[in-house]
Write a protein that holds these residues in place. Sequence first.
Motif, short mmCIF file in Angstrom:
data_model
loop_
_atom_site.label_atom_id
_atom_site.label_comp_id
_atom_site.label_asym_id
_atom_site.label_seq_id
_atom_site.Cartn_x
_atom_site.Cartn_y
_atom_site.Cartn_z
N HIS A 122 34.70 33.59 29.93
CA HIS A 122 33.33 33.12 29.83
C HIS A 122 32.88 32.40 31.09
O HIS A 122 31.90 31.66 31.08
CB HIS A 122 33.14 32.27 28.57
CG HIS A 122 33.43 33.04 27.32
ND1 HIS A 122 33.88 32.46 26.18
CD2 HIS A 122 33.35 34.38 27.07
CE1 HIS A 122 34.07 33.41 25.26
NE2 HIS A 122 33.76 34.57 25.78
N HIS A 123 33.59 32.62 32.19
CA HIS A 123 33.09 32.12 33.48
C HIS A 123 31.76 32.81 33.77
O HIS A 123 31.56 33.97 33.42
CB HIS A 123 34.10 32.44 34.60
CG HIS A 123 35.18 31.42 34.71
ND1 HIS A 123 36.15 31.46 35.68
CD2 HIS A 123 35.45 30.31 33.96
CE1 HIS A 123 36.96 30.43 35.54
NE2 HIS A 123 36.57 29.72 34.50
N SER A 124 30.89 32.06 34.45
CA SER A 124 29.52 32.53 34.60
C SER A 124 29.40 33.88 35.32
O SER A 124 28.53 34.68 34.99
CB SER A 124 28.69 31.47 35.30
OG SER A 124 29.43 30.93 36.35
N GLU A 125 30.28 34.13 36.30
CA GLU A 125 30.14 35.42 36.99
C GLU A 125 30.48 36.58 36.06
O GLU A 125 29.97 37.68 36.20
CB GLU A 125 30.97 35.49 38.27
CG GLU A 125 32.45 35.21 38.13
CD GLU A 125 32.77 33.73 38.39
OE1 GLU A 125 32.25 32.89 37.63
OE2 GLU A 125 33.52 33.44 39.32
N ARG A 126 31.33 36.32 35.05
CA ARG A 126 31.65 37.40 34.10
C ARG A 126 30.50 37.59 33.11
O ARG A 126 30.23 38.71 32.68
CB ARG A 126 32.95 37.09 33.36
CG ARG A 126 34.12 37.17 34.31
CD ARG A 126 35.43 37.13 33.59
NE ARG A 126 36.37 36.39 34.40
CZ ARG A 126 37.66 36.29 34.14
NH1 ARG A 126 38.16 36.88 33.08
NH2 ARG A 126 38.45 35.61 34.94
N LEU A 127 29.85 36.48 32.74
CA LEU A 127 28.68 36.60 31.87
C LEU A 127 27.60 37.41 32.58
O LEU A 127 26.98 38.30 32.00
CB LEU A 127 28.14 35.22 31.48
CG LEU A 127 29.10 34.33 30.68
CD1 LEU A 127 28.50 32.94 30.48
CD2 LEU A 127 29.42 34.94 29.32
N ILE A 150 34.08 32.04 44.21
CA ILE A 150 34.57 32.80 43.06
C ILE A 150 36.02 32.39 42.80
O ILE A 150 36.79 32.18 43.74
CB ILE A 150 34.44 34.32 43.30
CG1 ILE A 150 34.89 35.11 42.08
CG2 ILE A 150 35.19 34.77 44.55
CD1 ILE A 150 34.60 36.61 42.17
N CYS A 151 36.40 32.25 41.51
CA CYS A 151 37.76 31.80 41.24
C CYS A 151 38.72 32.98 41.38
O CYS A 151 38.33 34.15 41.33
CB CYS A 151 37.87 31.12 39.88
SG CYS A 151 38.13 32.21 38.48
N GLU A 152 39.98 32.67 41.54
CA GLU A 152 40.99 33.68 41.82
C GLU A 152 41.08 34.72 40.69
O GLU A 152 41.20 35.92 40.93
CB GLU A 152 42.34 33.00 42.01
CG GLU A 152 43.34 33.84 42.74
CD GLU A 152 44.68 33.13 42.88
OE1 GLU A 152 44.76 31.93 42.53
OE2 GLU A 152 45.63 33.80 43.32
N ASP A 153 41.00 34.22 39.46
CA ASP A 153 41.13 35.14 38.33
C ASP A 153 39.92 36.07 38.22
O ASP A 153 40.06 37.27 37.96
CB ASP A 153 41.34 34.36 37.03
CG ASP A 153 41.82 35.29 35.93
OD1 ASP A 153 42.93 35.84 36.08
OD2 ASP A 153 41.08 35.49 34.96
N CYS A 154 38.72 35.52 38.42
CA CYS A 154 37.53 36.37 38.38
C CYS A 154 37.59 37.40 39.50
O CYS A 154 37.19 38.55 39.33
CB CYS A 154 36.25 35.54 38.52
SG CYS A 154 35.80 34.70 36.98
N HIS A 155 38.11 37.00 40.68
CA HIS A 155 38.23 37.92 41.79
C HIS A 155 39.12 39.10 41.40
O HIS A 155 38.79 40.27 41.66
CB HIS A 155 38.80 37.18 43.01
CG HIS A 155 38.70 37.94 44.29
ND1 HIS A 155 39.71 38.76 44.73
CD2 HIS A 155 37.70 38.02 45.20
CE1 HIS A 155 39.34 39.31 45.89
NE2 HIS A 155 38.13 38.88 46.19
ZN ZN Z 1 36.20 32.61 37.34
#
Ligand code: ZN
Length: 191
Positions: A122-127, A150-155
Amino acid sequence: MRNEDVRPNEYVLATTLKACSLSLDVELGRQVHAEAVKAGLLTDLFVASGLVDLYAKCKEIELADGQVHVFVSQDGSHPKTEQIYAKLQDLKQRLSFSGYIPKTENVLHNISSREKIEHLWHHSERLALGLALISASPGMPIRIFKNLRICEDCHEVMKVISYVTSREIVIRDFKRFHHFKLGSCSCQDSW
Ligand SMILES: [Zn+2]
Ligand SMILES: [Zn+2]
């Protein structure tokens, strides 16, 4: 303002830009943007014909069909929240077969690892990505703007999603553009 030679401040410029983007007045937006750059208030705000409201600090912005949508982490305020979360759930399942392992070490909360994974999803870039995937026309690249890094996991997730959905995803974070395509990113993971 221009006629009276009054210099607009950042707030006025950002609000005007937002109004331009909502009314799809790209030409006026361009002029306002030029003013902003001239005044040294905003830089690199303009991508293609999209107008970005950087006034929305600490939030991510997704442009779909010329409209600006703003998300914060764990956001539930968008009218399409239910569909967005369903889309993310679907992606999460697809990614579980791809070999992707969530990096939960950086999630600070004192919660179970399952909850940490939910939190990451539910990080904002994924939303923003979820909304883009349910609204953008097939094949169109997805553009997301983020004023933090951007966080490592979202990347990692964006790379895999670009592969499993065959979509190009462009994320502008506070440092650079990340262009995700077919499972890799233009920054070559050295961001
Ligand atoms: Zn993230
Ligand atoms: Zn990257």
